[in-house]
Design a protein around this motif. Structure first.
Motif, mmCIF file in Angstrom:
data_model
loop_
_atom_site.group_PDB
_atom_site.id
_atom_site.type_symbol
_atom_site.label_atom_id
_atom_site.label_comp_id
_atom_site.label_asym_id
_atom_site.label_seq_id
_atom_site.Cartn_x
_atom_site.Cartn_y
_atom_site.Cartn_z
ATOM 1 N N UNK A 12 36.251 75.838 83.110
ATOM 2 C CA UNK A 12 36.992 77.041 82.694
ATOM 3 C C UNK A 12 38.362 76.711 82.107
ATOM 4 N N UNK A 13 38.580 75.424 81.761
ATOM 5 C CA UNK A 13 39.897 75.011 81.252
ATOM 6 C C UNK A 13 39.834 74.440 79.842
ATOM 7 N N UNK A 14 38.749 74.756 79.113
ATOM 8 C CA UNK A 14 38.611 74.248 77.744
ATOM 9 C C UNK A 14 39.536 75.031 76.809
ATOM 10 N N UNK A 15 40.101 74.374 75.791
ATOM 11 C CA UNK A 15 41.051 75.062 74.899
ATOM 12 C C UNK A 15 40.372 75.882 73.808
ATOM 13 N N UNK A 351 31.607 64.688 78.773
ATOM 14 C CA UNK A 351 31.078 65.930 78.179
ATOM 15 C C UNK A 351 32.164 66.859 77.654
ATOM 16 N N UNK A 352 33.298 66.936 78.359
ATOM 17 C CA UNK A 352 34.357 67.868 77.950
ATOM 18 C C UNK A 352 34.904 67.498 76.565
ATOM 19 N N UNK A 353 35.166 66.192 76.348
ATOM 20 C CA UNK A 353 35.683 65.745 75.043
ATOM 21 C C UNK A 353 34.669 66.024 73.935
ATOM 22 N N UNK A 354 33.379 65.830 74.221
ATOM 23 C CA UNK A 354 32.340 66.100 73.218
ATOM 24 C C UNK A 354 32.313 67.582 72.836
ATOM 25 N N UNK A 359 33.198 72.025 68.950
ATOM 26 C CA UNK A 359 33.691 73.388 68.726
ATOM 27 C C UNK A 359 34.894 73.407 67.784
ATOM 28 N N UNK A 360 35.628 72.293 67.707
ATOM 29 C CA UNK A 360 36.750 72.192 66.760
ATOM 30 C C UNK A 360 36.244 71.887 65.353
ATOM 31 N N UNK A 361 35.383 70.890 65.226
ATOM 32 C CA UNK A 361 34.999 70.402 63.894
ATOM 33 C C UNK A 361 33.947 71.262 63.217
ATOM 34 N N UNK A 362 33.020 71.832 63.994
ATOM 35 C CA UNK A 362 31.897 72.550 63.380
ATOM 36 C C UNK A 362 32.002 74.078 63.499
ATOM 37 N N UNK A 366 38.848 75.726 68.175
ATOM 38 C CA UNK A 366 39.883 75.060 68.979
ATOM 39 C C UNK A 366 41.160 75.017 68.156
ATOM 40 N N UNK A 367 42.250 75.510 68.710
ATOM 41 C CA UNK A 367 43.536 75.488 67.975
ATOM 42 C C UNK A 367 44.085 74.066 67.912
#
Length: 367
Positions: A12-15, A351-354, A359-362, A366-367
């Motif tokens: 629950x802490x993903x940006x 997994x979190x970094x992946x 979600x950022x690149x595709x 992600x801000x």
């Protein structure tokens, strides 16, 4: 890299860009996207929903829940390696099979990563749709104490533990606390009859009385599709829980869909067929972990008695289980997922970094 690093325990802490609070359940966390991002993705990806439909990112974790508590092991192991990926892989497999068999859609619009679903907001039907093919678990405990009526259905005398029922049994229960429904106690997870649903269809969030028959057909057909597929790998589909909801597609048509997960070791019992024929029960589900907990603690009544919830939460919080207990359930989950899907469950190093990178690149979320 330690085993604990390969487990996604906190999800629950993903940006992820959101303007609403993150909802974190026992296993999944839900991030509601901004209206701008929802509209953009619907247009870019061509999702079959209304242009203004609210979308969410649903991220699974490797947390293990049993008896309404989250459990952990020694050495900082706060989840079960491979569990999240196994659950999602199994659900994805069944949802595809449902579509192939023209049953109904699910709330899932996209699968960016093995841990992630992009979902549409649905109006949930307030019924846990439970289907049973064998008499075991809580139903057997009640039956063995003389209970014969279940959700308005009468069972015959003389049934034996773990035996196949004369026919597929639908035993719905309430999802959440529903108020002011005659004859239905205001507590979560209480059994209801078909008559209860018919008499109070709108209180259960059904749009039309006819949708009760439709939900029963989707429940029965979904159960049979999974049961038939599992029998081909000599596994028995014992019982399961489905959830349903309403969405509106791009053409403005309201439809009943499957929600949450389906046919997983978290929501179902799955037995090994060869062992069953030999008179033995080999669980390919969470049931073995529940039994481990009942045997592990000297006072199992704490886990079974809802009047002792404070003690139960303290038990889960204050006890580091043996690592072997979580690794045993890891083997069960990954093995049944690989059997069902024919694909190996790979443990991610991070997994979190992946998830953040995809979600950022595709998806530009992600801000």
């Amino acid at each position: 890299m330690s085993l604990a690093d390969q487990v996604l325990a906190v999800n629950d802490d993903l940006p992820i860009r959101t303007d609403k609070p993150v909802h974190s359940g026992k296993v999944r966390s839900v991030y509601w996207l901004t209206e701008k991002d929802s509209r953009r993705l619907i247009k870019e990806k061509g999702y079959n929903v209304q242009p203004d439909a609210p979308l969410a990112i649903m991220v699974i974790s490797d947390r293990i829940s049993a008896f309404d508590c989250i459990w952990h092991a020694e050495g900082g192991l706060n989840g079960v390696p491979g569990k999240g990926a196994a659950l999602n892989a199994i659900s994805n497999h069944w949802f595809k099979l449902f579509r192939d068999n023209n049953l109904a859609d699910s709330h899932i619009l996209d699968i960016p990563h093995p841990f992630v679903w992009i979902v549409q907001k649905a109006k949930p039907v307030m019924v846990e749709a439970i289907c049973r093919q064998y008499i075991t678990g809580s139903m057997w405990r009640a039956y063995s104490q003389g209970e014969r009526h279940f959700c308005g259905i009468e069972l015959p005398d003389g049934l034996k533990k773990d035996q196949k029922l004369p026919s597929l049994l639908m035993t719905p229960s309430t999802k959440g606390i529903l108020k002011n429904i005659p004859g239905v106690p205001e507590v979560d997870d209480v059994n209801v009859s078909r008559q209860d649903l018919e008499n109070n269809f709108s209180a259960f969030n059904f749009s039309h009385p006819d949708d009760i028959s439709h939900y029963e057909k989707l429940l029965q057909d979904g159960f049979e599709v999974i049961s038939n597929a599992l029998s081909q790998i000599d596994q028995i589909f014992v019982d399961t829980k489905f959830e349903f909801g309403y969405v509106t597609d791009a053409a403005g048509q309201e439809k009943l869909i499957y929600m949450d997960e389906v046919g997983t070791p978290d929501s179902s019992r799955i037995w090994d067929g060869a062992a069953y024929r030999d008179g033995e029960i080999v669980e390919n589900s969470k049931e073995d972990f529940r039994q481990f907990l009942l045997n592990y603690f000297p006072d199992p009544d704490i886990l079974l008695n809802k009047d002792r919830m404070d003690e139960r939460f303290a038990l889960a919080r204050d006890n580091d289980l043996p690592v072997s207990a979580l690794m045993d359930i890891s083997k069960t989950y990954t093995a049944i997922a690989e059997k069902i899907t024919g694909q190996k469950i790979e443990l991610s190093d991070n997994p979190k970094a992946e998830i953040i990178a995809i979600l950022r690149d595709e998806y530009s979320l992600i801000d």
